[in-house]
Write a protein that holds these residues in place. Structure first.
Motif, PDB file in Angstrom:
ATOM      1  N   UNK A 131      24.027 -16.982 -42.011  1.00  0.00           N
ATOM      2  CA  UNK A 131      22.888 -17.166 -41.523  1.00  0.00           C
ATOM      3  C   UNK A 131      23.139 -16.887 -40.069  1.00  0.00           C
ATOM      4  N   UNK A 132      24.126 -16.841 -39.273  1.00  0.00           N
ATOM      5  CA  UNK A 132      23.986 -16.665 -37.833  1.00  0.00           C
ATOM      6  C   UNK A 132      24.063 -15.034 -37.939  1.00  0.00           C
ATOM      7  N   UNK A 133      24.796 -14.228 -38.497  1.00  0.00           N
ATOM      8  CA  UNK A 133      24.663 -12.877 -38.650  1.00  0.00           C
ATOM      9  C   UNK A 133      23.218 -12.256 -38.695  1.00  0.00           C
ATOM     10  N   UNK A 134      22.492 -13.058 -39.897  1.00  0.00           N
ATOM     11  CA  UNK A 134      21.185 -12.745 -40.209  1.00  0.00           C
ATOM     12  C   UNK A 134      20.369 -12.845 -38.854  1.00  0.00           C
ATOM     13  N   UNK A 135      20.216 -14.054 -38.277  1.00  0.00           N
ATOM     14  CA  UNK A 135      19.536 -14.500 -37.008  1.00  0.00           C
ATOM     15  C   UNK A 135      19.880 -13.332 -36.051  1.00  0.00           C
ATOM     16  N   UNK A 136      21.172 -12.965 -35.945  1.00  0.00           N
ATOM     17  CA  UNK A 136      21.717 -11.859 -34.870  1.00  0.00           C
ATOM     18  C   UNK A 136      20.936 -10.717 -35.256  1.00  0.00           C
ATOM     19  N   UNK A 137      20.816 -10.275 -36.486  1.00  0.00           N
ATOM     20  CA  UNK A 137      20.066  -8.866 -37.123  1.00  0.00           C
ATOM     21  C   UNK A 137      18.656  -8.985 -36.758  1.00  0.00           C
ATOM     22  N   UNK A 138      18.021 -10.079 -37.108  1.00  0.00           N
ATOM     23  CA  UNK A 138      16.568 -10.178 -36.865  1.00  0.00           C
ATOM     24  C   UNK A 138      16.221 -10.262 -35.163  1.00  0.00           C
ATOM     25  N   UNK A 139      17.443 -10.770 -34.672  1.00  0.00           N
ATOM     26  CA  UNK A 139      16.778 -10.825 -33.253  1.00  0.00           C
ATOM     27  C   UNK A 139      17.184  -9.451 -32.568  1.00  0.00           C
ATOM     28  N   UNK A 140      17.773  -8.456 -32.888  1.00  0.00           N
ATOM     29  CA  UNK A 140      18.314  -7.446 -32.276  1.00  0.00           C
ATOM     30  C   UNK A 140      17.026  -6.571 -31.795  1.00  0.00           C
ATOM     31  N   UNK A 141      16.030  -6.426 -32.910  1.00  0.00           N
ATOM     32  CA  UNK A 141      14.697  -5.432 -32.215  1.00  0.00           C
ATOM     33  C   UNK A 141      14.125  -6.343 -31.213  1.00  0.00           C
ATOM     34  N   UNK A 142      14.311  -7.538 -31.159  1.00  0.00           N
ATOM     35  CA  UNK A 142      13.739  -8.523 -30.091  1.00  0.00           C
ATOM     36  C   UNK A 142      14.327  -8.408 -28.800  1.00  0.00           C
ATOM     37  N   UNK A 143      15.644  -8.069 -28.929  1.00  0.00           N
ATOM     38  CA  UNK A 143      16.323  -7.885 -27.697  1.00  0.00           C
ATOM     39  C   UNK A 143      15.954  -6.423 -26.967  1.00  0.00           C
ATOM     40  N   UNK A 144      15.784  -5.501 -27.999  1.00  0.00           N
ATOM     41  CA  UNK A 144      15.509  -4.180 -27.438  1.00  0.00           C
ATOM     42  C   UNK A 144      14.240  -4.412 -26.656  1.00  0.00           C
ATOM     43  N   UNK A 145      13.090  -5.177 -27.353  1.00  0.00           N
ATOM     44  CA  UNK A 145      11.828  -5.267 -26.816  1.00  0.00           C
ATOM     45  C   UNK A 145      11.787  -5.937 -25.501  1.00  0.00           C
ATOM     46  N   UNK A 146      12.434  -7.032 -25.421  1.00  0.00           N
ATOM     47  CA  UNK A 146      12.614  -7.824 -24.051  1.00  0.00           C
ATOM     48  C   UNK A 146      13.194  -6.947 -23.130  1.00  0.00           C
ATOM     49  N   UNK A 147      14.380  -6.111 -23.345  1.00  0.00           N
ATOM     50  CA  UNK A 147      14.842  -5.234 -22.333  1.00  0.00           C
ATOM     51  C   UNK A 147      13.980  -4.202 -21.881  1.00  0.00           C
ATOM     52  N   UNK A 148      13.139  -3.562 -22.922  1.00  0.00           N
ATOM     53  CA  UNK A 148      12.094  -2.513 -22.590  1.00  0.00           C
ATOM     54  C   UNK A 148      11.284  -2.902 -21.539  1.00  0.00           C
ATOM     55  N   UNK A 149      10.611  -4.403 -21.713  1.00  0.00           N
ATOM     56  CA  UNK A 149       9.536  -5.107 -21.026  1.00  0.00           C
ATOM     57  C   UNK A 149      10.030  -5.258 -19.543  1.00  0.00           C
ATOM     58  N   UNK A 150      11.429  -5.716 -19.672  1.00  0.00           N
ATOM     59  CA  UNK A 150      11.908  -5.924 -18.321  1.00  0.00           C
ATOM     60  C   UNK A 150      12.068  -4.824 -17.364  1.00  0.00           C
ATOM     61  N   UNK A 151      12.616  -3.647 -18.189  1.00  0.00           N
ATOM     62  CA  UNK A 151      12.735  -2.617 -17.183  1.00  0.00           C
ATOM     63  C   UNK A 151      11.278  -1.983 -16.877  1.00  0.00           C
ATOM     64  N   UNK A 152      10.248  -2.109 -17.739  1.00  0.00           N
ATOM     65  CA  UNK A 152       9.054  -1.407 -17.453  1.00  0.00           C
ATOM     66  C   UNK A 152       8.462  -2.574 -16.318  1.00  0.00           C
ATOM     67  N   UNK A 153       8.641  -3.530 -16.191  1.00  0.00           N
ATOM     68  CA  UNK A 153       8.164  -4.619 -15.361  1.00  0.00           C
ATOM     69  C   UNK A 153       8.533  -4.092 -13.881  1.00  0.00           C
ATOM     70  N   UNK A 154      10.197  -4.121 -14.257  1.00  0.00           N
ATOM     71  CA  UNK A 154      10.897  -3.745 -12.635  1.00  0.00           C
ATOM     72  C   UNK A 154      10.418  -2.524 -12.236  1.00  0.00           C
ATOM     73  N   UNK A 155       9.900  -1.375 -12.925  1.00  0.00           N
ATOM     74  CA  UNK A 155       9.664  -0.035 -12.622  1.00  0.00           C
ATOM     75  C   UNK A 155       8.178  -0.312 -11.914  1.00  0.00           C
ATOM     76  N   UNK A 156       7.441  -1.003 -12.552  1.00  0.00           N
ATOM     77  CA  UNK A 156       5.943  -1.093 -11.798  1.00  0.00           C
ATOM     78  C   UNK A 156       5.697  -2.062 -10.742  1.00  0.00           C
TER      79      UNK A 156
END
Length: 173
Positions: free
Chosen positions: A54-79
């Motif tokens: 279950x922990x591995x499944x939670x990590x795999x489901x969260x992986x795209x969310x991590x990508x999105x969160x970091x992309x949002x943070x970088x975009x905010x930092x740039x603007x």
């Protein structure tokens, strides 16, 4: 000797932030497992559901969310025009993914396919299903992962375009 393209710098920052975010999630999942083990009988039922799979499944489901969160943070930092402005926006950012979870506390929802297409909301629903030990529809997981990953890639492309602006290097807006 060879100049690095600006998008390369941005992508390097992106990858570094994703790695540290993934490490933080792994540490949090391990701490949660240890805490449940130390809770004795009070956490025994929940600890049984939250096994390694279950922990591995939670990590795999969260992986795209991590990508999105970091992309949002970088975009905010740039603007952002200053460090303080970026800090203000990034301080408020965790409220956005928390809202679906808060809504689920007050409203019982039947999971539908369109909900999986909404980044953060789909993950919240899947996390709930995984933690409760319910069966998870792989089509829902696929849709959730696809839409969140596409949103992250779109934001990363926007950030890459913003990184090419001269004002970013030389200042002035």
């Amino acid at each position: 000797v060879n100049p690095v393209p600006r998008w390369g710098l941005m992508f390097g920052k992106f990858l570094a932030a994703v790695v540290f975010t993934a490490i933080a999630l792994i540490v949090q999942l391990a701490a949660f497992k240890i805490m449940l083990a130390m809770a004795g009988d009070a956490g025994a039922n929940f600890a049984r559901i939250l096994d390694v799979g279950t922990m591995v499944a939670v990590f795999l489901v969260a992986l795209p969310l991590m990508l999105l969160a970091v992309a949002v943070q970088i975009t905010i930092a740039i603007v952002s025009r200053s460090f303080k402005e970026a800090q203000t926006y990034l301080g408020l950012l965790p409220l956005v993914p928390a809202m679906p979870g808060m809504a689920l506390v007050f409203f019982a929802l039947e999971t539908e396919a369109w909900m999986m297409a909404v980044p953060t909301f789909g993950q919240t629903l899947l996390f709930g299903q995984l933690v409760r030990g319910e069966g998870v529809d792989m089509a829902n997981v696929g849709l959730c992962v696809l839409t969140t990953t596409l949103a992250a890639l779109a934001l990363l492309a926007i950030a890459g375009q913003l990184y090419e602006r001269e004002e970013l290097i030389f200042g002035g807006r």
